[in-house]
Design a protein around this motif. Structure first.
Motif, PDB file in Angstrom:
ATOM      1  N   ALA A 194       0.749  -1.263  -0.061  1.00 16.15           N
ATOM      2  CA  ALA A 194       0.045   0.216  -0.182  1.00 16.15           C
ATOM      3  C   ALA A 194       0.624   1.086   0.065  1.00 16.15           C
ATOM      4  CB  ALA A 194      -1.174  -0.224   1.186  1.00 16.15           C
ATOM      5  N   THR A 195       1.331   1.332   0.338  1.00 16.80           N
ATOM      6  CA  THR A 195       2.480   2.531   0.854  1.00 16.80           C
ATOM      7  C   THR A 195       3.152   2.813  -0.782  1.00 16.80           C
ATOM      8  OG1 THR A 195       4.926   0.873   1.163  1.00 16.80           O
ATOM      9  CG2 THR A 195       4.264   1.971   3.329  1.00 16.80           C
ATOM     10  N   LEU A 196       3.597   1.615  -1.563  1.00 19.11           N
ATOM     11  CA  LEU A 196       4.338   2.216  -2.771  1.00 19.11           C
ATOM     12  C   LEU A 196       2.902   2.835  -3.720  1.00 19.11           C
ATOM     13  CD1 LEU A 196       6.143   2.219  -5.048  1.00 19.11           C
ATOM     14  CD2 LEU A 196       5.677  -0.101  -5.725  1.00 19.11           C
ATOM     15  N   LYS A 197       1.843   1.817  -3.566  1.00 15.46           N
ATOM     16  CA  LYS A 197       0.446   2.494  -4.543  1.00 15.46           C
ATOM     17  C   LYS A 197       0.076   3.762  -3.860  1.00 15.46           C
ATOM     18  CE  LYS A 197      -3.631   1.628  -7.180  1.00 15.46           C
ATOM     19  NZ  LYS A 197      -4.005   3.232  -7.273  1.00 15.46           N
ATOM     20  N   ASN A 198       0.053   4.225  -2.770  1.00 18.35           N
ATOM     21  CA  ASN A 198      -0.264   5.291  -2.194  1.00 18.35           C
ATOM     22  C   ASN A 198       0.558   6.542  -2.678  1.00 18.35           C
ATOM     23  OD1 ASN A 198      -1.162   7.514  -0.871  1.00 18.35           O
ATOM     24  ND2 ASN A 198       0.951   7.486   0.685  1.00 18.35           N
ATOM     25  N   ILE A 199       1.908   5.930  -2.742  1.00 17.10           N
ATOM     26  CA  ILE A 199       3.133   7.321  -3.873  1.00 17.10           C
ATOM     27  C   ILE A 199       2.451   7.261  -5.881  1.00 17.10           C
ATOM     28  CG2 ILE A 199       5.392   6.889  -5.032  1.00 17.10           C
ATOM     29  CD1 ILE A 199       5.077   7.549  -1.878  1.00 17.10           C
ATOM     30  N   PHE A 200       1.560   6.200  -5.957  1.00  9.63           N
ATOM     31  CA  PHE A 200       1.353   6.415  -7.485  1.00  9.63           C
ATOM     32  C   PHE A 200       0.329   7.288  -7.557  1.00  9.63           C
ATOM     33  CE2 PHE A 200       3.398   1.679  -8.339  1.00  9.63           C
ATOM     34  CZ  PHE A 200       4.447   2.548  -8.586  1.00  9.63           C
ATOM     35  N   ASP A 201      -1.269   6.802  -6.161  1.00  7.13           N
ATOM     36  CA  ASP A 201      -2.047   7.775  -5.927  1.00  7.13           C
ATOM     37  C   ASP A 201      -2.040   9.640  -5.558  1.00  7.13           C
ATOM     38  OD1 ASP A 201      -3.363   5.262  -5.988  1.00  7.13           O
ATOM     39  OD2 ASP A 201      -3.612   5.209  -3.963  1.00  7.13           O
ATOM     40  N   LEU A 202      -0.373   9.319  -4.911  1.00  4.67           N
ATOM     41  CA  LEU A 202      -0.056  11.187  -4.550  1.00  4.67           C
ATOM     42  C   LEU A 202       0.573  12.132  -6.281  1.00  4.67           C
ATOM     43  CD1 LEU A 202       1.791  10.590  -1.876  1.00  4.67           C
ATOM     44  CD2 LEU A 202       0.206  11.760  -1.462  1.00  4.67           C
ATOM     45  N   LEU A 203       0.799  11.021  -7.121  1.00  5.54           N
ATOM     46  CA  LEU A 203       0.885  12.074  -8.266  1.00  5.54           C
ATOM     47  C   LEU A 203      -0.037  12.304  -9.349  1.00  5.54           C
ATOM     48  CD1 LEU A 203       4.889   9.923  -8.983  1.00  5.54           C
ATOM     49  CD2 LEU A 203       4.023  11.687  -7.489  1.00  5.54           C
ATOM     50  N   PRO A 204       0.393  12.965 -10.104  1.00  2.39           N
ATOM     51  CA  PRO A 204      -0.196  13.543 -11.387  1.00  2.39           C
ATOM     52  C   PRO A 204      -0.865  12.149 -12.176  1.00  2.39           C
ATOM     53  CG  PRO A 204       1.101  15.045 -11.767  1.00  2.39           C
ATOM     54  CD  PRO A 204       1.130  14.308 -10.229  1.00  2.39           C
ATOM     55  N   VAL A 205      -2.001  12.476 -13.070  1.00  2.00           N
ATOM     56  CA  VAL A 205      -1.782  10.641 -13.741  1.00  2.00           C
ATOM     57  C   VAL A 205      -0.587  10.882 -15.207  1.00  2.00           C
ATOM     58  CG1 VAL A 205      -3.174  10.378 -15.884  1.00  2.00           C
ATOM     59  CG2 VAL A 205      -4.725  10.884 -13.996  1.00  2.00           C
ATOM     60  N   ASN A 206      -0.144  12.155 -15.431  1.00  2.00           N
ATOM     61  CA  ASN A 206       1.018  12.035 -16.447  1.00  2.00           C
ATOM     62  C   ASN A 206       2.573  11.878 -15.533  1.00  2.00           C
ATOM     63  OD1 ASN A 206      -0.994  11.842 -18.369  1.00  2.00           O
ATOM     64  ND2 ASN A 206      -1.046  14.371 -18.321  1.00  2.00           N
ATOM     65  N   ALA A 207       1.860  11.860 -14.931  1.00  2.00           N
ATOM     66  CA  ALA A 207       3.418  11.923 -13.888  1.00  2.00           C
ATOM     67  C   ALA A 207       4.980  10.666 -14.425  1.00  2.00           C
ATOM     68  CB  ALA A 207       3.383  11.221 -12.664  1.00  2.00           C
ATOM     69  N   PHE A 208       4.406  10.008 -15.342  1.00  5.68           N
ATOM     70  CA  PHE A 208       5.875   9.845 -15.669  1.00  5.68           C
ATOM     71  C   PHE A 208       6.051   9.358 -16.977  1.00  5.68           C
ATOM     72  CE2 PHE A 208       4.825   6.323 -11.867  1.00  5.68           C
ATOM     73  CZ  PHE A 208       5.748   7.207 -11.137  1.00  5.68           C
TER      74      PHE A 208
END
Length: 188
Positions: free
Chosen positions: A86-100
């Motif tokens: 969940a800690t890693l998934k939370n990082i993804f959730d914090l970032l915008p859709v086009n973050a990468f």
């Protein structure tokens, strides 16, 4: 070139151990690269509440800004209950859709069983694709049996870590060059 490594769990030692090997490899072979490792166990990251990542403060702001400013991201993750933590998934959730977008992302997975090798393919890669990452297709999968006393004892795993670092740097340089050539075609 700015590379950010993420050790994606707040518990356990195997992913951090593997990311330490990766860090050493980058330092030895690519000293010109600006590399930093974000071990999520060392940060107090808030749960995503839908705000823009720039509106967070403290550790959450630091972690998200470091990721957003990177040219390449090397994600290390354990597999818990046949899923990413969940800690890693939370990082993804914090970032915008086009973050990468315009970022190369590579993956290193630690797992207790060979049965979890598809988690990266079926869970992690779809998330990264959705977020517009240029994914290094081959990832490193490390099993419990490859570790002994917080050391990697399988030479093949060490070779694969070396290759993952090489592929990540090479693809980042290649994509940067291609983007620059496209931008140079415009007169403004």
């Amino acid at each position: 070139m700015k590379i950010v490594g993420i050790s994606g769990s707040i518990v356990g030692s195997k992913t951090k151990t593997a990311m330490d090997y990766l860090t050493k490899e980058i330092a030895e072979k690519y000293p010109e690269a600006e590399y930093s490792l974000i071990d999520l166990a060392n940060y107090n990251v808030q749960f995503s509440d839908g705000r823009n990542y720039l509106d967070y403060e403290g550790d959450t702001a630091f972690v998200t800004k470091e990721i957003m400013e990177a040219d390449a991201i090397m994600i290390g993750t354990p597999i818990f209950q046949a899923s990413i933590p969940a800690t890693l998934k939370n990082i993804f959730d914090l970032l915008p859709v086009n973050a990468f977008r315009d970022k190369v992302v590579s993956i290193l997975v630690t797992a207790g069983s060979s049965k979890h090798y598809l988690v990266a393919e079926q869970q992690l890669k779809p998330i990264l694709s959705y977020m517009k990452a240029q994914i290094v297709q081959t990832y490193v999968f490390i099993e419990e049996k490859d570790f002994l006393r917080k050391k990697i004892v399988n030479d093949d795993v060490l070779f694969r870590i070396t290759r993952l670092v090489e592929d990540t740097v090479f693809l980042t340089e290649t994509y940067t060059k291609i983007r620059q050539e496209k931008e140079d075609k415009y007169d403004f």
